[in-house]
Scaffold this motif. Sequence first.
Motif, PDB file in Angstrom:
ATOM      1  N   MET A  94       0.844  -1.164   0.000  1.00 35.16           N
ATOM      2  CA  MET A  94       0.000   0.000   0.000  1.00 35.16           C
ATOM      3  C   MET A  94       0.900   1.241   0.000  1.00 35.16           C
ATOM      4  N   ARG A  95       0.424   2.299  -0.645  1.00 34.18           N
ATOM      5  CA  ARG A  95       1.255   3.506  -0.782  1.00 34.18           C
ATOM      6  C   ARG A  95       0.429   4.757  -0.510  1.00 34.18           C
ATOM      7  N   CYS A  96       0.997   5.673   0.250  1.00 37.40           N
ATOM      8  CA  CYS A  96       0.357   6.963   0.531  1.00 37.40           C
ATOM      9  C   CYS A  96       0.584   7.894  -0.658  1.00 37.40           C
ATOM     10  N   ASP A  97      -0.493   8.494  -1.148  1.00 38.72           N
ATOM     11  CA  ASP A  97      -0.391   9.416  -2.284  1.00 38.72           C
ATOM     12  C   ASP A  97       0.242  10.745  -1.906  1.00 38.72           C
ATOM     13  N   LYS A  98       0.147  11.133  -0.646  1.00 35.35           N
ATOM     14  CA  LYS A  98       0.667  12.434  -0.219  1.00 35.35           C
ATOM     15  C   LYS A  98       2.181  12.415   0.011  1.00 35.35           C
ATOM     16  N   CYS A  99       2.665  11.451   0.823  1.00 38.90           N
ATOM     17  CA  CYS A  99       4.096  11.452   1.170  1.00 38.90           C
ATOM     18  C   CYS A  99       4.894  10.342   0.488  1.00 38.90           C
ATOM     19  N   GLY A 100       4.203   9.361  -0.116  1.00 34.83           N
ATOM     20  CA  GLY A 100       4.904   8.290  -0.813  1.00 34.83           C
ATOM     21  C   GLY A 100       5.302   7.115   0.065  1.00 34.83           C
ATOM     22  N   TYR A 101       4.911   7.119   1.337  1.00 33.46           N
ATOM     23  CA  TYR A 101       5.258   6.021   2.240  1.00 33.46           C
ATOM     24  C   TYR A 101       4.618   4.726   1.739  1.00 33.46           C
ATOM     25  N   GLU A 102       5.407   3.651   1.723  1.00 33.49           N
ATOM     26  CA  GLU A 102       4.897   2.347   1.309  1.00 33.49           C
ATOM     27  C   GLU A 102       5.011   1.368   2.463  1.00 33.49           C
ATOM     28  N   GLY A 103       3.974   0.571   2.645  1.00 36.64           N
ATOM     29  CA  GLY A 103       3.978  -0.420   3.704  1.00 36.64           C
ATOM     30  C   GLY A 103       2.804  -1.375   3.544  1.00 36.64           C
ATOM     31  N   SER A 104       2.694  -2.298   4.472  1.00 36.94           N
ATOM     32  CA  SER A 104       1.604  -3.261   4.424  1.00 36.94           C
ATOM     33  C   SER A 104       0.304  -2.615   4.900  1.00 36.94           C
ATOM     34  N   LEU A 105      -0.809  -3.268   4.615  1.00 38.23           N
ATOM     35  CA  LEU A 105      -2.115  -2.779   5.040  1.00 38.23           C
ATOM     36  C   LEU A 105      -2.168  -2.645   6.557  1.00 38.23           C
ATOM     37  N   ALA A 106      -1.510  -3.544   7.270  1.00 37.37           N
ATOM     38  CA  ALA A 106      -1.514  -3.525   8.736  1.00 37.37           C
ATOM     39  C   ALA A 106      -0.826  -2.281   9.304  1.00 37.37           C
ATOM     40  N   GLU A 107       0.123  -1.713   8.585  1.00 38.50           N
ATOM     41  CA  GLU A 107       0.832  -0.521   9.061  1.00 38.50           C
ATOM     42  C   GLU A 107      -0.040   0.736   9.011  1.00 38.50           C
ATOM     43  N   PHE A 108      -1.019   0.754   8.107  1.00 38.60           N
ATOM     44  CA  PHE A 108      -1.908   1.898   7.959  1.00 38.60           C
ATOM     45  C   PHE A 108      -3.096   1.692   8.903  1.00 38.60           C
ATOM     46  N   THR A 109      -3.199   2.519   9.930  1.00 37.88           N
ATOM     47  CA  THR A 109      -4.208   2.378  10.973  1.00 37.88           C
ATOM     48  C   THR A 109      -5.618   2.512  10.419  1.00 37.88           C
ATOM     49  N   GLY A 115     -19.837  -2.222   1.814  1.00 38.67           N
ATOM     50  CA  GLY A 115     -18.678  -2.459   0.973  1.00 38.67           C
ATOM     51  C   GLY A 115     -17.390  -2.567   1.758  1.00 38.67           C
ATOM     52  N   ALA A 116     -16.328  -2.841   1.019  1.00 40.37           N
ATOM     53  CA  ALA A 116     -15.019  -3.065   1.633  1.00 40.37           C
ATOM     54  C   ALA A 116     -14.137  -1.822   1.632  1.00 40.37           C
ATOM     55  N   THR A 117     -14.647  -0.699   1.158  1.00 46.75           N
ATOM     56  CA  THR A 117     -13.854   0.526   1.127  1.00 46.75           C
ATOM     57  C   THR A 117     -13.753   1.109   2.534  1.00 46.75           C
ATOM     58  N   ALA A 118     -12.516   1.358   2.956  1.00 49.65           N
ATOM     59  CA  ALA A 118     -12.283   1.854   4.311  1.00 49.65           C
ATOM     60  C   ALA A 118     -11.353   3.057   4.302  1.00 49.65           C
ATOM     61  N   LEU A 119     -11.374   3.781   5.400  1.00 55.00           N
ATOM     62  CA  LEU A 119     -10.452   4.901   5.587  1.00 55.00           C
ATOM     63  C   LEU A 119      -9.318   4.412   6.468  1.00 55.00           C
ATOM     64  N   ARG A 120      -8.090   4.661   6.040  1.00 57.57           N
ATOM     65  CA  ARG A 120      -6.894   4.274   6.806  1.00 57.57           C
ATOM     66  C   ARG A 120      -5.984   5.483   6.922  1.00 57.57           C
ATOM     67  N   ARG A 121      -5.169   5.508   7.987  1.00 55.55           N
ATOM     68  CA  ARG A 121      -4.270   6.642   8.249  1.00 55.55           C
ATOM     69  C   ARG A 121      -2.828   6.235   7.964  1.00 55.55           C
ATOM     70  N   CYS A 122      -2.135   7.083   7.204  1.00 50.30           N
ATOM     71  CA  CYS A 122      -0.726   6.848   6.885  1.00 50.30           C
ATOM     72  C   CYS A 122       0.107   6.991   8.157  1.00 50.30           C
ATOM     73  N   GLN A 146     -10.070  -2.559   0.682  1.00 48.68           N
ATOM     74  CA  GLN A 146      -9.298  -3.560   1.418  1.00 48.68           C
ATOM     75  C   GLN A 146      -9.301  -4.930   0.767  1.00 48.68           C
ATOM     76  N   LEU A 147     -10.422  -5.362   0.200  1.00 45.81           N
ATOM     77  CA  LEU A 147     -10.466  -6.677  -0.438  1.00 45.81           C
ATOM     78  C   LEU A 147      -9.539  -6.743  -1.638  1.00 45.81           C
ATOM     79  N   GLU A 148      -9.475  -5.664  -2.387  1.00 47.46           N
ATOM     80  CA  GLU A 148      -8.587  -5.621  -3.543  1.00 47.46           C
ATOM     81  C   GLU A 148      -7.133  -5.733  -3.107  1.00 47.46           C
ATOM     82  N   LEU A 149      -6.741  -5.004  -2.069  1.00 45.43           N
ATOM     83  CA  LEU A 149      -5.362  -5.047  -1.587  1.00 45.43           C
ATOM     84  C   LEU A 149      -5.011  -6.404  -0.994  1.00 45.43           C
ATOM     85  N   GLU A 150      -5.927  -7.000  -0.242  1.00 43.33           N
ATOM     86  CA  GLU A 150      -5.656  -8.280   0.399  1.00 43.33           C
ATOM     87  C   GLU A 150      -5.527  -9.405  -0.612  1.00 43.33           C
ATOM     88  N   SER A 151      -6.237  -9.309  -1.739  1.00 44.50           N
ATOM     89  CA  SER A 151      -6.206 -10.388  -2.717  1.00 44.50           C
ATOM     90  C   SER A 151      -5.085 -10.244  -3.741  1.00 44.50           C
TER      91      SER A 151
END
Length: 76
Positions: free
Chosen positions: A1-16, A25-32, A43-48
Motif C-alpha cells: 500500500m502507498r500513501c499518495d501524499k508522502c509516498g510512504y509504502e507499507g503493508s495494510l496492517a501498518e496503515f491504521t 462495501g469493503a472501502t475503508a479509511l486508513r491513516r498513513c 481492502q479486499l482488492e489489496l488483500e487479494s
Amino acid sequence: MRCDKCGYEGSLAEFTYVAQAYEVGATALRRCPSCREIITVDQLELESEGSEAKPWGIGDIWGRKFSKKDREAENG
C-alpha cells in the motif's frame, strides 16, 4: 500500500484503520503512519493482490469437491 501524499509504502496492517468509507462495501479509511493523512482503500482488492494464501483454518480441503464415494473410501 502507498500513501499518495508522502509516498510512504507499507503493508495494510501498518496503515491504521479509521472507519468504513461507506455504509456498505469493503472501502475503508486508513491513516498513513508517516504523514497521518487519511487514505481511502478498497481492502479486499489489496488483500487479494498477489496473495496465494488459502483461507485460514481449512488446510488441504480448499478447492476439493466431496462426494459420498470419498467418505466411503476414507471409512472403508
